[in-house]
Design a protein around this motif. Structure first.
Motif, PDB file in Angstrom:
ATOM      1  N   PHE A   1       0.854  -1.182   0.000  1.00 46.75           N
ATOM      2  CA  PHE A   1       0.000   0.000   0.000  1.00 46.75           C
ATOM      3  C   PHE A   1       0.891   1.232   0.000  1.00 46.75           C
TER       4      PHE A   1
ATOM      5  N   LEU B   1      -2.409   4.237   2.806  1.00 43.56           N
ATOM      6  CA  LEU B   1      -3.532   3.574   3.471  1.00 43.56           C
ATOM      7  C   LEU B   1      -3.959   4.549   4.563  1.00 43.56           C
TER       8      LEU B   1
ATOM      9  N   PHE C   1      -7.094   6.497   7.050  1.00 43.94           N
ATOM     10  CA  PHE C   1      -8.310   6.235   7.802  1.00 43.94           C
ATOM     11  C   PHE C   1      -8.549   7.422   8.711  1.00 43.94           C
TER      12      PHE C   1
ATOM     13  N   MET D   1      -1.190   4.370   7.457  1.00 40.32           N
ATOM     14  CA  MET D   1      -0.444   3.124   7.576  1.00 40.32           C
ATOM     15  C   MET D   1       0.258   2.922   6.239  1.00 40.32           C
TER      16      MET D   1
ATOM     17  N   LEU E   1       2.565  -0.069   3.979  1.00 44.27           N
ATOM     18  CA  LEU E   1       2.328  -1.391   4.561  1.00 44.27           C
ATOM     19  C   LEU E   1       2.640  -2.467   3.529  1.00 44.27           C
TER      20      LEU E   1
ATOM     21  N   PHE F   1       1.900   2.599  11.891  1.00 38.38           N
ATOM     22  CA  PHE F   1       0.740   3.453  12.030  1.00 38.38           C
ATOM     23  C   PHE F   1       1.120   4.781  12.662  1.00 38.38           C
TER      24      PHE F   1
ATOM     25  N   GLY G   1     -12.321  -0.638  12.546  1.00 38.04           N
ATOM     26  CA  GLY G   1     -12.007  -0.372  11.153  1.00 38.04           C
ATOM     27  C   GLY G   1     -13.237  -0.129  10.321  1.00 38.04           C
TER      28      GLY G   1
ATOM     29  N   ILE H   1     -10.554  -2.745   6.023  1.00 33.80           N
ATOM     30  CA  ILE H   1      -9.395  -2.245   6.779  1.00 33.80           C
ATOM     31  C   ILE H   1      -9.717  -2.448   8.250  1.00 33.80           C
TER      32      ILE H   1
ATOM     33  N   PHE I   1      -7.959  -2.496  12.266  1.00 42.27           N
ATOM     34  CA  PHE I   1      -6.839  -2.317  13.183  1.00 42.27           C
ATOM     35  C   PHE I   1      -7.085  -3.157  14.427  1.00 42.27           C
TER      36      PHE I   1
ATOM     37  N   MET J   1      -6.033  -4.011  18.633  1.00 43.13           N
ATOM     38  CA  MET J   1      -5.395  -3.682  19.903  1.00 43.13           C
ATOM     39  C   MET J   1      -5.554  -4.928  20.767  1.00 43.13           C
TER      40      MET J   1
ATOM     41  N   PHE K   1      -1.079  -1.327  19.444  1.00 49.11           N
ATOM     42  CA  PHE K   1      -1.938  -1.068  18.297  1.00 49.11           C
ATOM     43  C   PHE K   1      -1.211  -1.397  16.999  1.00 49.11           C
ATOM     44  N   ASP K   2      -1.911  -2.041  16.078  1.00 51.50           N
ATOM     45  CA  ASP K   2      -1.305  -2.354  14.785  1.00 51.50           C
ATOM     46  C   ASP K   2      -2.397  -2.591  13.748  1.00 51.50           C
ATOM     47  N   ILE K   3      -2.002  -2.588  12.496  1.00 49.40           N
ATOM     48  CA  ILE K   3      -2.935  -2.958  11.436  1.00 49.40           C
ATOM     49  C   ILE K   3      -3.164  -4.459  11.542  1.00 49.40           C
TER      50      ILE K   3
ATOM     51  N   ALA L   1      -5.852  -5.424   5.665  1.00 44.68           N
ATOM     52  CA  ALA L   1      -6.234  -4.342   4.764  1.00 44.68           C
ATOM     53  C   ALA L   1      -6.151  -4.896   3.363  1.00 44.68           C
TER      54      ALA L   1
ATOM     55  N   TYR M   1      -3.088  -6.867   2.258  1.00 40.24           N
ATOM     56  CA  TYR M   1      -2.494  -7.445   3.451  1.00 40.24           C
ATOM     57  C   TYR M   1      -3.554  -8.383   3.995  1.00 40.24           C
TER      58      TYR M   1
END
Lengths: 370, 370, 370
Positions: free
Chosen positions: A52, A55, A57, A75, A78, A93, C58, C71, C73, C75, C93-95, C98, C116
């Motif tokens: 990507f 990306l 949001f 993001m 990615l 992120f 998301g 999309i 995310f 936690m 926190f992360d993706i 997506a 992803y």
């Protein structure tokens, strides 16, 4: 009676529920094939990559007639193969932008911006990446943004004013600001980065109503020329370990001409930085970009090319890119629903002694936005 | 027939689509001018700064009649100059709170909370930052939160119960909980942090329906006094490198009195911690805050002042702030649309041997929430 | 006339505003009591813990009739006590995922996925965690995902095709893909991870319309058996410090049989990896899972058990888990509103020489999704 009392409030205190929240989703998928990449004398294997490029949001809205906001997280990059020839690196992120914009006059003359936004002084600095005709925004302008703010995005915390006035066949647009780049927050000095930009348009205006960013494409609906002048200056700065420099400057000009489907644009900016007991740093960045929209059943097919160039001389401690960094981009974009749905196929050739990547690549992009 | 079968389900299993998702956006922009800041004998240059004191993004909803949730992310202090006199430091994007709340009784007597939320025992601990009349929540209460949970937000993972009962001219409100602060997760001990708080109201109740947080302002619609008592206790704790302490306690009382536009409130809490072979730690935090709402065409203008004070004695290994930390805040707030649109102008004076900042500052805030 | 011109655009360029944005919120709260945990010969105190096993946020949508996106995310594991017996660790926190999905044929035969997403080859790899009947997805399949992609989620950047064709009483479903695991991006080699999976169904089909993930529960509405075959292969890979291995493979089979409320399913997969001058790595992972839905007034109560097992032999440098890792799970789920509101109570027993946790635990889960 309570209802009446409520109705008596100021107009500017009336909440606009239906306009207060609009989600932001922006996806730019890249499929690239990198070739001839070399780093530190190591030749990398040619490689395909899916990632990507962007990306995004977030949300935006206009909760009060005079007050709007934008919050966007990113993001970007990615899934990018760090051995591909595409520039930039994956950083996880983060916040992209967050600001409020307040209209202070009844017309479009005076808007206040505050928050985390563009310290923009040039054409490509303030251009929307979603409608720019090259495969990505220019690397040369990346250097201007990085030089000024210490960040490739060119986004920093600050406050500014902007507005426009359009006359018959002539228009003026301006933005000024004061920013505080985190890279130059230190105990000794607290000088803001001052920025200014003014644009003069002949023919159809560049913007009919004020927006903080430029459109990259006018969808065959504009015949006009815009000349922009921009400058930035910052006094003594320290970077938590003493004085980083005595002063820093950037200035230049740009032009954008659109007639029917044709768009020709370019910018030329100089960067300068001085510190006691060091050689000066001097840099130049410029680009030319040309695209031609062909209308196909309500969609736009746009062959385009871009050449951009950066050159930096002097002290590396003042700006770490000393040398040159050049790209040539040739491609075609298909705007299926303007910049909300876009397919691109480009070839990008990169060179330069201080370029982070010197391989070339073929890239296909699919862009989807709400 | 399938439709009928569906209608036969339990009432508590019926999804409420239209109430299931409400976006959260909260913006509190600060523009400050810091003066006289000194750290480690280095005098900092006075400086302006634009930053976000609070930048929040998330969602809440009530997907079932008895079950609600809140998820909120924060990007607080984005753009803050780390040499400014404002307290706290920039920490990047993180979760702020995330919890579910289940109403277990038909009235408001019994609610269950679970997730990542406030281990609240005091007035300012559970106060909403959006309607508090001081420029920010008190630093003294920050010490209570930080002492109890190891986090300035006072938010940790746990489970709890809460509820209220209002009689004619009298009301009771309670919250109890068991939390597991990550700072005290270790192999040897697994004692929860137990918390409890009870509030007694005379006159109009503090809350008409149960909410996990206190309102900071009753918009001239309440005549009443609330007295709160709170306490927390935790047994032996280790912090991954052995026993951190043998026991830890906090307790105290608070009062909040509102009549017409006037609000007077304050809290007084003690903190204690013991470990074998060490001196005890003893701390005290208290504040008084006073504000007066003036109704102006449906909006509220509120002059206000706050004084808060923290003092800690004993072993630094048990709580690192040994010394004192005091602030005085004088300002005026303009609530244009209650706590959804608020403008503030304050002067904040800070002192103290263990205060992270001793400079004073002028601050302007613009707060926008959905 | 402009309106007419707009109506003339291609059907696939027509934006579907009302389908373009749907928020994603997913909450899975865990309340566990861990027992008998031992690590490096240190016995941990038994302990309760409240945490989020999954916390997701998301958006998804279908902005064009043929084009959708997701999309999300995460936690996950927020608030987890790192000394509890639950597996995995808190990572912030992360993706999560997506990707875009494009339907390229008028029927369900040909879909393109890019972004992803799951490099899925097995049943549990592509199963939705929200409707799986065990307390969590199996640890054995975690090893398959981790082995293939270097990530426990099994999600990496890539491109793939998928589709299905259902006949009367027989159906075929397939997914193929090419991925680029970041753990194996290096200068010398750029071989993709190729994946493939095919499923044959007899009786009612596994999916009526193509979805990238499997449902874990058919809500008593399916009588059918599905057999799946999957495989993945990757050539020479380097991990930024030279050749990591010469080739890597995984392959196996799985079965899922559903009749009325009963579901029986399992998978068996082999993993192999070779490098010059090293012993080979060989691993096996398998599980069986059984659940029975009891319909109670429109809700489903499901007693269930699962046994899963992983075994790895050979060179630790090729895959770090050498030894065995086994779990037994016994519990009951109550689906109040299918997988949107679910309560679970399980007992989980864990063993194994390379298991990250060997304690057992009682777990209660409350799952809420939009």
């Amino acid at each position: 009676k309570a209802q009446e009392a409520k109705n008596e409030t100021f107009g500017f205190a009336k909440f606009q529920k239906e306009k207060a929240f609009t989600p932001i989703v922006g996806i730019e998928s890249w499929f690239t094939y990198s070739m001839n990449e070399v780093k530190n004398d190591v030749e990398y294997a040619n490689r395909p990559d899916a990632s990507f490029r962007r990306l995004r949001f977030g949300a935006k809205g206009t909760p009060y007639s005079w007050l709007s906001y934008e919050i966007e997280f990113n993001m970007d990059r990615l899934g990018e193969d760090s051995y591909a020839s595409t520039k930039g690196s994956y950083n996880g992120f983060d916040i992209w932008k967050a600001f409020i914009s307040a209209r202070l006059s009844n017309d479009d003359l005076l808007h206040l911006q505050a928050g985390y936004y563009w310290a923009a002084i040039s054409l490509d600095y303030m251009a929307s990446p979603w409608s720019v005709s090259s495969f990505d925004k220019t690397r040369s302008d990346w250097h201007l943004r990085n030089f000024m703010t210490g960040r490739g995005s060119g986004i920093e915390s600050g406050v500014g004013l902007g507005g426009l006035k359009n006359f018959n066949g002539f228009g003026i647009n301006y933005q000024i600001g004061a920013f505080s780049p985190a890279a130059y927050n230190g105990p000794e000095h607290a000088n803001p980065l001052f920025t200014g930009r003014v644009m003069f348009s002949v023919g159809d205006p560049e913007q009919k109503s004020y927006k903080i960013r430029h459109a990259g494409n006018h969808w065959n609906a504009r015949n006009g020329v815009t000349i922009g002048l921009g400058g930035a200056t910052m006094g003594k700065a320290d970077n938590s370990s003493g004085t980083a420099y005595n002063n820093s400057k950037a200035y230049g000009a740009d032009i954008s001409a659109t007639t029917g489907g044709l768009k020709v644009e370019g910018e030329y900016y100089k960067m300068q930085r001085e510190a006691s007991g060091m050689n000066d740093y001097e840099g130049t960045e410029w680009f030319v970009r040309c695209g031609y929209n062909i209308l196909v059943k309500g969609t736009f097919v746009e062959p385009t090319f871009t050449y951009d160039s950066y050159k930096g001389e002097g002290e590396k401690a003042l700006y770490k890119y000393i040398g040159d960094d050049k790209s040539f981009d040739l491609g075609v974009n298909w705007y299926l629903n303007k910049d909300k749905l876009k397919l691109s196929l480009h070839y990008v050739n990169q060179k330069g002694s201080c370029s982070s990547n010197v391989g070339d690549y073929l890239g296909m992009a699919l862009q989807v936005r709400l």
